[in-house]
Scaffold this motif. Structure first.
Motif, PDB file in Angstrom:
ATOM      1  N   LYS A 174     -20.108 -28.053   1.344  1.00  0.00           N
ATOM      2  CA  LYS A 174     -20.049 -29.401   0.948  1.00  0.00           C
ATOM      3  C   LYS A 174     -20.299 -29.375  -0.686  1.00  0.00           C
ATOM      4  O   LYS A 174     -21.182 -28.832  -1.016  1.00  0.00           O
ATOM      5  CB  LYS A 174     -20.640 -30.339   1.617  1.00  0.00           C
ATOM      6  N   VAL A 175     -19.558 -30.489  -1.246  1.00  0.00           N
ATOM      7  CA  VAL A 175     -20.013 -30.541  -2.615  1.00  0.00           C
ATOM      8  C   VAL A 175     -20.404 -31.858  -3.102  1.00  0.00           C
ATOM      9  O   VAL A 175     -19.780 -32.808  -2.666  1.00  0.00           O
ATOM     10  CB  VAL A 175     -18.745 -29.944  -3.758  1.00  0.00           C
ATOM     11  N   LEU A 176     -21.200 -32.090  -4.148  1.00  0.00           N
ATOM     12  CA  LEU A 176     -21.836 -33.513  -4.463  1.00  0.00           C
ATOM     13  C   LEU A 176     -21.194 -33.513  -6.072  1.00  0.00           C
ATOM     14  O   LEU A 176     -21.179 -32.626  -6.736  1.00  0.00           O
ATOM     15  CB  LEU A 176     -23.183 -33.537  -4.478  1.00  0.00           C
ATOM     16  N   TYR A 191     -22.514 -41.886  -6.200  1.00  0.00           N
ATOM     17  CA  TYR A 191     -22.289 -40.358  -5.945  1.00  0.00           C
ATOM     18  C   TYR A 191     -21.379 -40.110  -4.493  1.00  0.00           C
ATOM     19  O   TYR A 191     -21.168 -41.004  -3.851  1.00  0.00           O
ATOM     20  CB  TYR A 191     -23.744 -39.956  -5.415  1.00  0.00           C
ATOM     21  N   GLU A 192     -20.742 -39.204  -4.659  1.00  0.00           N
ATOM     22  CA  GLU A 192     -19.669 -38.912  -4.073  1.00  0.00           C
ATOM     23  C   GLU A 192     -19.912 -37.283  -3.375  1.00  0.00           C
ATOM     24  O   GLU A 192     -20.490 -36.558  -3.901  1.00  0.00           O
ATOM     25  CB  GLU A 192     -18.339 -38.772  -4.576  1.00  0.00           C
ATOM     26  N   ILE A 193     -19.213 -37.083  -2.262  1.00  0.00           N
ATOM     27  CA  ILE A 193     -19.499 -35.889  -1.429  1.00  0.00           C
ATOM     28  C   ILE A 193     -17.998 -35.804  -0.932  1.00  0.00           C
ATOM     29  O   ILE A 193     -17.304 -36.305  -0.775  1.00  0.00           O
ATOM     30  CB  ILE A 193     -20.342 -35.906  -0.285  1.00  0.00           C
ATOM     31  N   CYS A 194     -17.701 -34.078  -0.807  1.00  0.00           N
ATOM     32  CA  CYS A 194     -16.279 -33.832  -0.307  1.00  0.00           C
ATOM     33  C   CYS A 194     -16.783 -32.730   0.777  1.00  0.00           C
ATOM     34  O   CYS A 194     -17.591 -31.898   0.373  1.00  0.00           O
ATOM     35  CB  CYS A 194     -15.423 -33.495  -0.954  1.00  0.00           C
ATOM     36  N   THR A 195     -15.790 -32.283   1.572  1.00  0.00           N
ATOM     37  CA  THR A 195     -16.104 -31.153   2.603  1.00  0.00           C
ATOM     38  C   THR A 195     -15.056 -30.184   2.474  1.00  0.00           C
ATOM     39  O   THR A 195     -13.795 -30.508   2.451  1.00  0.00           O
ATOM     40  CB  THR A 195     -16.104 -31.508   4.119  1.00  0.00           C
ATOM     41  N   HIS A 204      -5.678 -28.377  -0.354  1.00  0.00           N
ATOM     42  CA  HIS A 204      -6.098 -29.363  -1.243  1.00  0.00           C
ATOM     43  C   HIS A 204      -6.134 -30.944  -0.673  1.00  0.00           C
ATOM     44  O   HIS A 204      -6.952 -31.771  -0.853  1.00  0.00           O
ATOM     45  CB  HIS A 204      -5.192 -29.528  -2.653  1.00  0.00           C
ATOM     46  N   GLY A 205      -4.813 -31.146   0.019  1.00  0.00           N
ATOM     47  CA  GLY A 205      -4.821 -32.430   0.758  1.00  0.00           C
ATOM     48  C   GLY A 205      -5.618 -32.946   1.633  1.00  0.00           C
ATOM     49  O   GLY A 205      -5.903 -34.128   2.133  1.00  0.00           O
ATOM     50  N   GLN A 206      -6.314 -32.084   2.145  1.00  0.00           N
ATOM     51  CA  GLN A 206      -7.173 -32.265   3.415  1.00  0.00           C
ATOM     52  C   GLN A 206      -8.460 -32.573   3.069  1.00  0.00           C
ATOM     53  O   GLN A 206      -9.207 -33.263   4.197  1.00  0.00           O
ATOM     54  CB  GLN A 206      -7.146 -30.986   4.407  1.00  0.00           C
ATOM     55  N   ALA A 207      -9.053 -32.293   1.939  1.00  0.00           N
ATOM     56  CA  ALA A 207     -10.168 -32.755   1.726  1.00  0.00           C
ATOM     57  C   ALA A 207     -10.118 -33.862   0.571  1.00  0.00           C
ATOM     58  O   ALA A 207      -9.482 -33.775  -0.316  1.00  0.00           O
ATOM     59  CB  ALA A 207     -11.086 -31.530   1.030  1.00  0.00           C
ATOM     60  N   GLN A 208     -11.097 -34.787   0.891  1.00  0.00           N
ATOM     61  CA  GLN A 208     -11.195 -35.949  -0.023  1.00  0.00           C
ATOM     62  C   GLN A 208     -12.760 -36.323  -0.273  1.00  0.00           C
ATOM     63  O   GLN A 208     -13.570 -36.166   0.373  1.00  0.00           O
ATOM     64  CB  GLN A 208     -10.559 -37.278   0.460  1.00  0.00           C
ATOM     65  N   TRP A 209     -12.867 -36.750  -1.753  1.00  0.00           N
ATOM     66  CA  TRP A 209     -14.021 -37.280  -1.822  1.00  0.00           C
ATOM     67  C   TRP A 209     -14.418 -38.759  -1.293  1.00  0.00           C
ATOM     68  O   TRP A 209     -13.480 -39.560  -1.106  1.00  0.00           O
ATOM     69  CB  TRP A 209     -14.182 -37.590  -3.604  1.00  0.00           C
TER      70      TRP A 209
END
Length: 390
Positions: A174-176, A191-195, A204-209
């Motif tokens: 996971k990225v912040l 603040y946002e996070i994505c997996t 690319h299209g499967q992960a969202q912030w």
């Protein structure tokens, strides 16, 4: 008699120590296998037990088998080169270099990447392109890439630093990121996070912030590389509160759990650590991960103090080391000092950087002496890993 592997498919026959002084009730091959499982620091003490043990532990075959079982840690060194002007489109092109280095200073592997190396954790480097803002996690040993969604923030622009870590239960990364924007002329942040769900660019299209809650209102996060560290799936941030008068009574550290995606209670700073108002975080204070422990690095005059967190609920810190840096402090008052890892025998690997002069040193607390590993290791990010990167 049983034999052990040296890690390369060869069988290493246990050395037969002198039998004039017995080794107790244990058979020699059993004793051999037990000693192989102990860290080097303990083996140094056990050499004093008797002559037989000293002969066994000093044998080159035993040393080779033990070294194969406990390989030395590798150091990942990230360095950003100066930008180059692209003659075709007139844009500036940024490149970085990630080196995998052993403790002798030998570069095992080198990988060039397009973009800025913003942070490093585990055995990965976070690389961000300047042009389109795309971000990816790169494994320098295998070349594997974990792509981060490229979507731009709706409200403003994202900071270059993107702390990341791995969730133990799912093994997902996971990225912040911090997004800065303006509202009615006032500066705001969210603040946002994505997996990261896979290694291929096809995902690319499967992960969202997605937006997360703000940190506790009483803390002001210092969002920079030396003020943040990830340990066991928790991101720790040094607070700007640490630089105010009476900072020891303040909440110094904010922590974010990547698994629950929630902020944890703030952590108080060390009692007895005197901080004066206006200190610069990347020179006087920083956070590091030393063998899985959260450590505050403080640089008072002519020494480097390492404060270990022992109890986060009570804010209990202990100063484990005070390392003299007089020799290097006078060379460059702007030098930065980063401890990387504590070895099994208690020695500490340190990176020293300032005015373009970078070097790796090993400090021995027993003799209070340093020896050089390698000079000219200028870097923006370093991390030690006990395991072979894969």
């Amino acid at each position: 008699m049983a034999s052990s592997s040296d890690g390369q498919g060869r069988r290493v026959k246990p050395v037969r120590a002198a039998t004039s002084i017995g080794v107790g009730a244990l058979p020699l091959d059993t004793l051999y296998d037990i000693l192989l499982r102990l860290p080097a620091k303990e083996l140094c003490r056990l050499r004093l037990v008797c002559r037989s043990w000293r002969a066994l532990l000093s044998d080159p075959a035993f040393a080779a088998a033990h070294a194969a079982r406990y390989p030395e840690p590798l150091i990942l060194v990230g360095h950003n080169n100066n930008p180059l002007l692209d003659s075709e489109n007139g844009d500036w092109k940024y490149q970085g270099v990630i080196s995998v280095m052993d403790l002798s200073g030998h570069v095992v592997k080198k990988l060039r990447v397009d973009g800025h190396i913003t942070s490093m954790s585990l055995h990965l480097a976070c690389v961000k392109k300047t042009g389109d803002g795309s971000c990816r996690l790169v494994n320098p040993a295998t070349g594997a890439v974990h792509h981060v969604p490229r979507e731009d923030p709706v409200y403003g622009y994202s900071d270059r630093l993107c702390p990341f870590g791995q969730v133990a239960s799912t093994r997902e990364y996971k990225v912040l990121r911090k997004v800065s924007y303006s509202l009615n002329g006032n500066s705001r942040v969210l603040y946002e996070i994505c997996t990261i769900v896979g290694r291929s660019s096809a995902v690319h299209g499967q992960a969202q912030w997605r937006m997360i809650q703000d940190p506790p209102c009483c803390i002001d996060i210092d969002w920079c590389a030396k003020a943040s560290v990830v340990i066991d799936g928790v991101v720790y941030f040094l607070s700007k509160n640490a630089y105010s008068a009476g900072g020891s009574e303040q909440d110094w550290i904010a922590s974010f759990d990547l698994e629950t995606e929630r902020w944890r209670p703030n952590i108080r700073g060390p009692q007895g650590l005197i901080i004066y108002n206006g200190l610069v975080v990347d020179k006087k204070l920083s956070l590091v991960n030393l063998n899985g422990s959260l450590v505050i690095v403080h640089l008072p005059y002519l020494c480097m103090d390492l404060w270990y967190l022992f109890d986060s609920d009570k804010g209990l810190w202990v100063r484990q080391y005070s390392i003299p840096i007089k020799e290097y402090y006078h060379r460059s008052i702007s030098s930065s000092f980063t401890p990387l890892i504590v070895l099994d025998d208690g020695r500490i690997v340190i990176h020293i950087d300032g005015l373009g002069l970078g070097m790796l040193k090993i400090y021995d607390p027993k003799t209070t002496s340093c020896r050089a590993l390698r000079r000219r290791v200028s870097a923006v990010q370093l991390v030690c890993t006990q395991e072979e990167p894969c």
